[in-house]
Design a protein around this motif. Structure first.
Motif, PDB file in Angstrom:
ATOM      1  N   GLU A  64       0.794  -1.230   0.000  1.00 56.22           N
ATOM      2  CA  GLU A  64       0.000   0.000   0.000  1.00 56.22           C
ATOM      3  C   GLU A  64       0.825   1.279   0.000  1.00 56.22           C
ATOM      4  N   VAL A  65       2.096   1.195   0.383  1.00 60.87           N
ATOM      5  CA  VAL A  65       2.915   2.406   0.494  1.00 60.87           C
ATOM      6  C   VAL A  65       4.060   2.418  -0.520  1.00 60.87           C
ATOM      7  N   ALA A  66       4.845   1.355  -0.562  1.00 63.10           N
ATOM      8  CA  ALA A  66       6.065   1.341  -1.385  1.00 63.10           C
ATOM      9  C   ALA A  66       6.127   0.084  -2.238  1.00 63.10           C
ATOM     10  N   GLN A  67       5.257   0.028  -3.217  1.00 65.85           N
ATOM     11  CA  GLN A  67       5.192  -1.148  -4.085  1.00 65.85           C
ATOM     12  C   GLN A  67       6.502  -1.407  -4.821  1.00 65.85           C
ATOM     13  N   CYS A  68       7.298  -0.375  -5.073  1.00 62.64           N
ATOM     14  CA  CYS A  68       8.560  -0.581  -5.793  1.00 62.64           C
ATOM     15  C   CYS A  68       9.566  -1.408  -4.991  1.00 62.64           C
ATOM     16  N   MET A  69       9.323  -1.564  -3.685  1.00 62.43           N
ATOM     17  CA  MET A  69      10.217  -2.375  -2.846  1.00 62.43           C
ATOM     18  C   MET A  69       9.657  -3.771  -2.591  1.00 62.43           C
ATOM     19  N   ASN A  70       8.533  -4.086  -3.186  1.00 66.77           N
ATOM     20  CA  ASN A  70       7.914  -5.398  -2.995  1.00 66.77           C
ATOM     21  C   ASN A  70       8.565  -6.393  -3.946  1.00 66.77           C
ATOM     22  N   ASN A  71       9.814  -6.763  -3.634  1.00 67.57           N
ATOM     23  CA  ASN A  71      10.599  -7.624  -4.505  1.00 67.57           C
ATOM     24  C   ASN A  71      11.608  -8.427  -3.688  1.00 67.57           C
ATOM     25  N   PHE A  72      12.428  -9.195  -4.362  1.00 67.27           N
ATOM     26  CA  PHE A  72      13.400 -10.063  -3.694  1.00 67.27           C
ATOM     27  C   PHE A  72      14.524  -9.278  -3.027  1.00 67.27           C
ATOM     28  N   MET A  73      14.776  -8.054  -3.471  1.00 68.34           N
ATOM     29  CA  MET A  73      15.875  -7.258  -2.921  1.00 68.34           C
ATOM     30  C   MET A  73      15.537  -6.632  -1.570  1.00 68.34           C
ATOM     31  N   VAL A  74      14.242  -6.427  -1.308  1.00 67.82           N
ATOM     32  CA  VAL A  74      13.860  -5.747  -0.071  1.00 67.82           C
ATOM     33  C   VAL A  74      12.827  -6.568   0.697  1.00 67.82           C
ATOM     34  N   ALA A  75      11.604  -6.620   0.217  1.00 69.92           N
ATOM     35  CA  ALA A  75      10.523  -7.285   0.957  1.00 69.92           C
ATOM     36  C   ALA A  75      10.870  -8.729   1.298  1.00 69.92           C
ATOM     37  N   GLN A  76      11.373  -9.466   0.331  1.00 68.32           N
ATOM     38  CA  GLN A  76      11.653 -10.884   0.564  1.00 68.32           C
ATOM     39  C   GLN A  76      12.716 -11.092   1.631  1.00 68.32           C
ATOM     40  N   LYS A  77      13.688 -10.192   1.708  1.00 65.29           N
ATOM     41  CA  LYS A  77      14.726 -10.323   2.741  1.00 65.29           C
ATOM     42  C   LYS A  77      14.136 -10.155   4.141  1.00 65.29           C
ATOM     43  N   PHE A  78      13.227  -9.191   4.293  1.00 64.94           N
ATOM     44  CA  PHE A  78      12.556  -9.031   5.588  1.00 64.94           C
ATOM     45  C   PHE A  78      11.722 -10.267   5.916  1.00 64.94           C
TER      46      PHE A  78
END
Length: 126
Positions: A64-78
């Protein structure tokens, strides 16, 4: 508070800061809970993005806020660190693209199983 983006004990230091101290930092700070719902959002990030805290806090960060970070480099690591109950402290070169012209940043991803919030730090080029 004179915390730096690269501080070794960044997660514990950030977690102990009150709102005024968080707002005094010279880099963006976003903290979210285990469900990835934003709980903390500092003044630097508000000024850099134009997104007011009431637009961000209480919303799911990666969808809802930062869709550009919803990927393996950011979201997946968390998510991987959370699911494995492992600490995370990683710095990533990234380009923000959602609702703005491409903006190069350094991201610092911080989490630990013993701290209830996960932190994303954003440092934009000077």
């Amino acid at each position: 508070m004179n915390m730096q983006f690269e501080d070794r004990n960044g997660l514990a230091t950030l977690h102990a800061l009150n709102k005024e101290e968080l707002d005094g930092l010279d880099f963006g700070v976003i903290a979210f809970d285990a469900d990835i719902v934003v709980q903390r959002y500092n003044l630097h990030e508000t000024q850099a993005t134009g997104l007011r805290p009431e637009r961000v806090i209480g919303n799911q960060f990666f969808t809802e806020v930062a869709q550009c970070m919803n990927n393996f480099m950011v979201a997946q690591k968390f998510l991987d660190a959370r699911d494995a109950a492992l600490p995370l402290d990683e710095t990533v070169d990234f380009v923000l693209t959602w609702r703005m012209r491409p903006t190069p940043v350094k991201l610092r991803l911080l989490s630990s199983p013993d701290i209830g919030l996960q932190y994303l730090l954003l440092k934009r080029a000077a």
